[in-house]
Design a protein around this motif. Structure first.
Motif, mmCIF file in Angstrom:
data_model
loop_
_atom_site.group_PDB
_atom_site.id
_atom_site.type_symbol
_atom_site.label_atom_id
_atom_site.label_comp_id
_atom_site.label_asym_id
_atom_site.label_seq_id
_atom_site.Cartn_x
_atom_site.Cartn_y
_atom_site.Cartn_z
ATOM 1 N N ARG A 1 -2.593 8.297 7.359
ATOM 2 C CA ARG A 1 -3.864 8.000 6.701
ATOM 3 C C ARG A 1 -3.622 6.920 5.657
ATOM 4 O O ARG A 1 -2.619 6.989 4.941
ATOM 5 C CB ARG A 1 -4.400 9.234 5.967
ATOM 6 C CG ARG A 1 -4.953 10.275 6.888
ATOM 7 C CD ARG A 1 -5.340 11.530 6.114
ATOM 8 N NE ARG A 1 -5.785 12.531 7.048
ATOM 9 C CZ ARG A 1 -7.059 12.714 7.410
ATOM 10 N NH1 ARG A 1 -8.012 11.994 6.850
ATOM 11 N NH2 ARG A 1 -7.382 13.609 8.295
ATOM 12 N N VAL A 2 -4.531 5.972 5.572
ATOM 13 C CA VAL A 2 -4.468 4.960 4.512
ATOM 14 C C VAL A 2 -5.735 5.116 3.678
ATOM 15 O O VAL A 2 -6.841 5.123 4.238
ATOM 16 C CB VAL A 2 -4.376 3.529 5.099
ATOM 17 C CG1 VAL A 2 -4.370 2.504 3.966
ATOM 18 C CG2 VAL A 2 -3.127 3.373 5.948
ATOM 19 N N ASP A 3 -5.567 5.273 2.382
ATOM 20 C CA ASP A 3 -6.706 5.529 1.485
ATOM 21 C C ASP A 3 -7.567 6.674 2.024
ATOM 22 O O ASP A 3 -8.803 6.604 2.013
ATOM 23 C CB ASP A 3 -7.550 4.254 1.307
ATOM 24 C CG ASP A 3 -6.749 3.127 0.669
ATOM 25 O OD1 ASP A 3 -5.873 3.425 -0.180
ATOM 26 O OD2 ASP A 3 -6.965 1.959 1.025
ATOM 27 N N GLY A 4 -6.902 7.658 2.583
ATOM 28 C CA GLY A 4 -7.603 8.846 3.078
ATOM 29 C C GLY A 4 -8.168 8.714 4.486
ATOM 30 O O GLY A 4 -8.580 9.696 5.087
ATOM 31 N N GLN A 5 -8.164 7.499 5.042
ATOM 32 C CA GLN A 5 -8.748 7.287 6.385
ATOM 33 C C GLN A 5 -7.677 7.398 7.453
ATOM 34 O O GLN A 5 -6.636 6.736 7.353
ATOM 35 C CB GLN A 5 -9.358 5.879 6.493
ATOM 36 C CG GLN A 5 -10.473 5.602 5.539
ATOM 37 C CD GLN A 5 -11.628 6.569 5.732
ATOM 38 O OE1 GLN A 5 -12.085 6.808 6.853
ATOM 39 N NE2 GLN A 5 -12.056 7.174 4.627
ATOM 40 N N GLU B 1 -0.456 8.201 3.598
ATOM 41 C CA GLU B 1 0.050 9.554 3.861
ATOM 42 C C GLU B 1 0.588 9.632 5.273
ATOM 43 O O GLU B 1 -0.020 9.092 6.197
ATOM 44 C CB GLU B 1 -1.089 10.575 3.786
ATOM 45 C CG GLU B 1 -1.441 11.025 2.412
ATOM 46 C CD GLU B 1 -2.699 11.888 2.484
ATOM 47 O OE1 GLU B 1 -2.774 12.788 3.350
ATOM 48 O OE2 GLU B 1 -3.605 11.617 1.697
ATOM 49 N N GLU C 1 2.348 1.791 -3.360
ATOM 50 C CA GLU C 1 1.321 2.231 -4.319
ATOM 51 C C GLU C 1 0.870 3.672 -4.085
ATOM 52 O O GLU C 1 -0.022 4.163 -4.778
ATOM 53 C CB GLU C 1 0.090 1.308 -4.222
ATOM 54 C CG GLU C 1 0.356 -0.071 -4.801
ATOM 55 C CD GLU C 1 -0.761 -1.066 -4.497
ATOM 56 O OE1 GLU C 1 -0.661 -2.213 -4.973
ATOM 57 O OE2 GLU C 1 -1.711 -0.717 -3.755
ATOM 58 N N ARG D 1 -0.696 4.847 -1.358
ATOM 59 C CA ARG D 1 -2.003 4.954 -0.690
ATOM 60 C C ARG D 1 -1.880 5.429 0.753
ATOM 61 O O ARG D 1 -2.881 5.575 1.451
ATOM 62 C CB ARG D 1 -2.693 3.585 -0.720
ATOM 63 C CG ARG D 1 -3.091 3.180 -2.140
ATOM 64 C CD ARG D 1 -3.443 1.696 -2.194
ATOM 65 N NE ARG D 1 -4.292 1.296 -1.100
ATOM 66 C CZ ARG D 1 -4.307 0.054 -0.581
ATOM 67 N NH1 ARG D 1 -3.523 -0.894 -1.063
ATOM 68 N NH2 ARG D 1 -5.104 -0.222 0.420
ATOM 69 N N ALA E 1 0.845 -1.209 0.000
ATOM 70 C CA ALA E 1 0.000 0.000 0.000
ATOM 71 C C ALA E 1 0.880 1.258 0.000
ATOM 72 O O ALA E 1 0.572 2.240 -0.686
ATOM 73 C CB ALA E 1 -0.917 -0.013 1.217
#
Ligand code: URA
Length: 274
Positions: free
Chosen positions: A75-79, A55, A51, A53, A48
């Motif tokens: 954050r992972v995938d924005g979460q 932050e 890739e 994904r 991840a």
């Protein structure tokens, strides 16, 4: 340039990025912290991150070994993901046949695969480390944890956490053989520490060891003339096996602290009990 296998990956990454090296040796890095916190296992976290994904403090981070500290916002995938995770320890009843290794050249399967198959989806997000090893044909109590320091604690030659085994052996050991097991005998890698040893039945021996050398029970029993037919681990520290084969339960905090004598140590990512 070939990497020096002695240099930790997080340190290499910090040098590559020309970042100040975190003080002390207890650095923590992104992929490992995600695995410990139950966000996703390490291999998935590495992917991840590569890739793009993930932050860290508002910037996409593509380095799995990027250092993380208390207060790092991930954050992972924005979460948003909390990295503060307490030590979790699972007691698993290992069946015979599976190996305690990342892969099985014989194709029967690994204990990690067996564990994952019975874990809830939420618990599959953790990186689970086996606390020590059992042979393929050994059954019984195997601990798993999300905390590598727990593994180091329970398997350290200095800690002497007792492990209780029951072996079915060839022949019928004499009192003299049991006394040798108890007092210590010399194996090819040195003398054994005094151990608990008693006969439970004519061909069944209980051994309590406070060290964990390779194939130690089998080698000790072979050394007194009674090769092991089957081997089962019943307890580690004061924690006893009490779940059916192939299933698991969580250890309580008291079992971790008193039963295994493990005290948490604060770390750079700020994790503690929870
Ligand atoms: N000693 C052994 O010989 N085998 C095991 O699996 C554990 C301890």
């Amino acid at each position: 340039m070939a990497r020096n296998p002695r240099t930790p990956r997080w340190l290499e990454a910090a040098r590559r990025r020309k970042e100040p090296v975190p003080e002390g040796s207890r650095a923590d890095w992104l992929a490992r912290a995600l695995g410990r916190a139950g966000v996703m296992p390490r291999a998935e976290a590495e992917q991840a991150i590569r890739e793009g994904r993930v932050e860290v403090d508002g910037r996409v981070e593509r380095e799995p070994f990027a250092p993380v500290h208390a207060g790092t916002v991930v954050r992972v995938d924005g979460q948003p993901c909390a990295l503060e995770a307490g030590t979790r320890v699972l007691l698993f009843h290992k069946p015979a046949g599976v190996v305690v290794a990342g892969s099985d050249p014989e194709g029967i399967g690994t204990v990690f695969e067996r564990l994952r198959a019975v874990l809830s989806p939420e618990l599959r997000g953790y990186e689970w480390y086996a606390v020590g090893r059992l042979d393929r044909d050994t059954t019984g109590l195997l601990l798993f944890t999300n905390e590598e320091r727990m593994v180091a604690h329970a398997t350290s030659p200095e800690t002497h956490v007792p492990k209780r085994y029951v072996a079915e052996v060839e022949g019928e050991p004499s009192e003299e053989a049991v006394r040798k097991l108890r007092e210590g005998l010399v194996l090819d890698d040195g003398p054994t520490r005094p151990a608990g040893a008693r006969l439970l039945a004519p061909s069944r021996v209980e051994l309590v060891l406070t060290e964990g050398r390779h194939h130690q029970v089998k080698r000790m029993l072979a050394a007194v003339g009674h090769p092991v037919r089957t081997l089962h681990r019943e307890a580690v520290g004061e924690v006893s096996l009490d779940v059916p084969e192939g299933s698991y339960r969580f250890l309580t905090e008291a079992e971790v602290h008193e039963g295994l004598q493990f005290r948490e140590i604060p770390s750079p990512s700020g994790r503690g009990s929870g």
